[in-house]
Design a protein around this motif. Structure first.
Motif, PDB file in Angstrom:
ATOM      1  N   PRO A 256      58.151  25.929  93.906  1.00  0.00           N
ATOM      2  CA  PRO A 256      57.202  26.487  94.345  1.00  0.00           C
ATOM      3  C   PRO A 256      56.116  26.415  94.526  1.00  0.00           C
ATOM      4  CG  PRO A 256      58.540  27.758  93.359  1.00  0.00           C
ATOM      5  CD  PRO A 256      58.972  26.141  92.702  1.00  0.00           C
ATOM      6  N   GLU A 257      55.704  25.935  93.409  1.00  0.00           N
ATOM      7  CA  GLU A 257      53.679  25.532  93.579  1.00  0.00           C
ATOM      8  C   GLU A 257      54.074  24.878  94.963  1.00  0.00           C
ATOM      9  OE1 GLU A 257      52.127  25.665  88.823  1.00  0.00           O
ATOM     10  OE2 GLU A 257      52.698  23.571  90.237  1.00  0.00           O
ATOM     11  N   GLY A 258      54.440  23.304  95.248  1.00  0.00           N
ATOM     12  CA  GLY A 258      54.547  22.487  96.515  1.00  0.00           C
ATOM     13  C   GLY A 258      54.642  23.399  97.937  1.00  0.00           C
ATOM     14  N   ILE A 259      55.638  24.115  97.709  1.00  0.00           N
ATOM     15  CA  ILE A 259      56.093  24.958  99.345  1.00  0.00           C
ATOM     16  C   ILE A 259      54.760  25.986  99.011  1.00  0.00           C
ATOM     17  CG2 ILE A 259      57.035  26.769 100.076  1.00  0.00           C
ATOM     18  CD1 ILE A 259      59.552  25.914  98.133  1.00  0.00           C
ATOM     19  N   GLU A 260      53.964  26.638  97.941  1.00  0.00           N
ATOM     20  CA  GLU A 260      52.989  27.669  98.791  1.00  0.00           C
ATOM     21  C   GLU A 260      51.882  27.057  98.968  1.00  0.00           C
ATOM     22  OE1 GLU A 260      49.883  30.927  98.247  1.00  0.00           O
ATOM     23  OE2 GLU A 260      52.450  30.084  98.492  1.00  0.00           O
ATOM     24  N   GLY A 261      51.818  25.392  98.443  1.00  0.00           N
ATOM     25  CA  GLY A 261      50.386  24.692  98.469  1.00  0.00           C
ATOM     26  C   GLY A 261      50.029  23.992  99.639  1.00  0.00           C
ATOM     27  N   VAL A 262      51.303  24.146 100.677  1.00  0.00           N
ATOM     28  CA  VAL A 262      51.281  22.768 101.326  1.00  0.00           C
ATOM     29  C   VAL A 262      51.893  24.663 102.924  1.00  0.00           C
ATOM     30  CG1 VAL A 262      52.317  21.908 103.455  1.00  0.00           C
ATOM     31  CG2 VAL A 262      52.494  21.047 100.834  1.00  0.00           C
ATOM     32  N   ASP A 263      52.117  25.617 102.387  1.00  0.00           N
ATOM     33  CA  ASP A 263      52.305  26.728 103.632  1.00  0.00           C
ATOM     34  C   ASP A 263      50.189  26.726 103.908  1.00  0.00           C
ATOM     35  OD1 ASP A 263      54.888  25.972 103.923  1.00  0.00           O
ATOM     36  OD2 ASP A 263      55.501  27.925 102.926  1.00  0.00           O
ATOM     37  N   ALA A 264      50.406  27.084 102.474  1.00  0.00           N
ATOM     38  CA  ALA A 264      48.803  27.919 102.521  1.00  0.00           C
ATOM     39  C   ALA A 264      47.902  26.713 103.397  1.00  0.00           C
ATOM     40  CB  ALA A 264      48.252  27.773 101.166  1.00  0.00           C
ATOM     41  N   PHE A 265      47.883  25.695 102.984  1.00  0.00           N
ATOM     42  CA  PHE A 265      47.050  24.693 104.038  1.00  0.00           C
ATOM     43  C   PHE A 265      46.903  25.156 105.170  1.00  0.00           C
ATOM     44  CE2 PHE A 265      46.046  20.392 106.037  1.00  0.00           C
ATOM     45  CZ  PHE A 265      45.399  20.262 105.786  1.00  0.00           C
ATOM     46  N   VAL A 266      48.399  24.483 105.980  1.00  0.00           N
ATOM     47  CA  VAL A 266      48.846  25.154 106.795  1.00  0.00           C
ATOM     48  C   VAL A 266      48.188  26.066 107.403  1.00  0.00           C
ATOM     49  CG1 VAL A 266      50.414  25.134 108.784  1.00  0.00           C
ATOM     50  CG2 VAL A 266      50.446  22.936 106.917  1.00  0.00           C
ATOM     51  N   GLY A 267      48.861  27.365 106.986  1.00  0.00           N
ATOM     52  CA  GLY A 267      48.014  28.584 107.544  1.00  0.00           C
ATOM     53  C   GLY A 267      46.846  28.791 107.072  1.00  0.00           C
ATOM     54  N   LYS A 268      46.058  27.916 107.216  1.00  0.00           N
ATOM     55  CA  LYS A 268      44.147  27.889 106.721  1.00  0.00           C
ATOM     56  C   LYS A 268      43.892  29.259 105.965  1.00  0.00           C
ATOM     57  CE  LYS A 268      43.333  25.860 110.845  1.00  0.00           C
ATOM     58  NZ  LYS A 268      42.490  26.072 111.921  1.00  0.00           N
ATOM     59  N   ARG A 269      44.579  29.126 104.509  1.00  0.00           N
ATOM     60  CA  ARG A 269      44.209  30.195 103.492  1.00  0.00           C
ATOM     61  C   ARG A 269      44.603  29.964 102.316  1.00  0.00           C
ATOM     62  NH1 ARG A 269      49.360  31.659 100.844  1.00  0.00           N
ATOM     63  NH2 ARG A 269      51.188  31.171 101.964  1.00  0.00           N
TER      64      ARG A 269
END
Length: 282
Positions: A256-269
């Motif tokens: 979950p942490e890695g998924i959230e971190g990568v998705d947040a970076f791509v989503g610019k949030r």
């Protein structure tokens, strides 16, 4: 446990309030390791309370992301209570008990598997210096001083100092520091990697707390895995360690942490690492 004080501290420190020794706020477990009595020496009640709290972290009974070690007086920890040593009916038995209790605290720091931040204001001597060497982030002030302080009272180091110091500064320098009871200035401590940062004396604890809260708000399982990689790096070859890093980063990417971190970076949030944190294992 030895003390840096030229004048021996006062007799046995007063019994401290456990609630004041252990606090939890914003994901940070704050442990006082000394009290204002007995010259800011290592406090028995603080050691016991801190060990218990850290074991609760290890058992999952406390949800914290960082541990902050502080001293409530003008010093972080000026060493052991030498007057209490002198007043013991059986000094060897008493010192063994004190050392064993202190070592349980040190062991519990590692069992808790959380980044450790130290607010190293004033003196960090004897046991205090030993604790600084167990920090992931150690912040001092311009007047911070580190000192082994054991040989001055005819004793040998404890708290792991003869294990951590050679790994931090090299064997030759460690021998020189301990065998000459060298006082290490804040600038030297930072140059040698014993302190991470130097701030104004009156900002040490606030800077350390900010660092601890910043760490606690991040990816806790990833931090624990990073601590493990750093801990084993001295005992692995480069090729072995590259394999450990590859396995770790791959595993993190599916949690979950890695998924959230990568998705947040791509989503610019900004990432929200609290999402799924309970399901993320280090």
């Amino acid at each position: 446990m030895a003390s840096s004080n030229h004048a021996a501290p006062t007799a046995t420190a007063a019994v401290a309030d456990t609630d004041a020794l252990v606090t939890e706020h914003n994901g940070v477990l704050t442990l006082a390791v000394s009290t204002t009595g007995a010259g800011n020496s290592l406090d028995d009640a603080a050691v016991a309370a801190g060990t218990q709290a850290l074991r609760e972290v290890a058992r999952g009974q406390r949800d914290v992301g960082a541990v902050l070690l502080v001293g409530p007086g003008k010093n972080f920890c000026a060493g052991g209570n030498v007057r209490a040593f002198a007043g013991a009916d059986d000094r060897p038995t008493y010192l063994r008990e004190i050392a064993d209790n202190f070592h349980r605290l040190v062991g519990a720091l590692y069992e808790a598997d959380r980044p450790v931040v130290v607010a190293a204001k004033g003196w960090a001597a004897g046991a205090g210096m030993s604790l600084v060497l167990h920090a992931d982030v150690a912040i001092g002030g311009s007047s911070t001083r580190l000192r082994p302080a054991y040989r001055g009272i005819g004793l040998t180091p404890d708290g792991g100092l003869t294990w951590t110091l050679p790994r931090a500064v090299g064997a030759a320098r460690a021998r020189q520091i301990i065998l000459t009871d060298r006082v290490i200035t804040a600038e030297e401590a930072q140059q040698w990697g014993l302190l991470s940062e130097i701030v104004a004396d009156d900002e040490v604890e606030s800077a350390a707390r900010t660092a601890a809260e910043t760490i606690a708000s991040g990816p806790r399982a990833a931090d624990a895995a990073t601590k493990h990689l750093l801990a084993v790096s001295a005992d692995t070859t480069l090729i072995e360690h590259l394999a450990l890093e590859a396995r770790s980063i791959s595993e993190r990417s599916g949690l979950p942490e890695g998924i959230e971190g990568v998705d947040a970076f791509v989503g610019k949030r900004a990432p929200d690492f609290t999402r799924g944190r309970a399901a993320t294992a280090p």
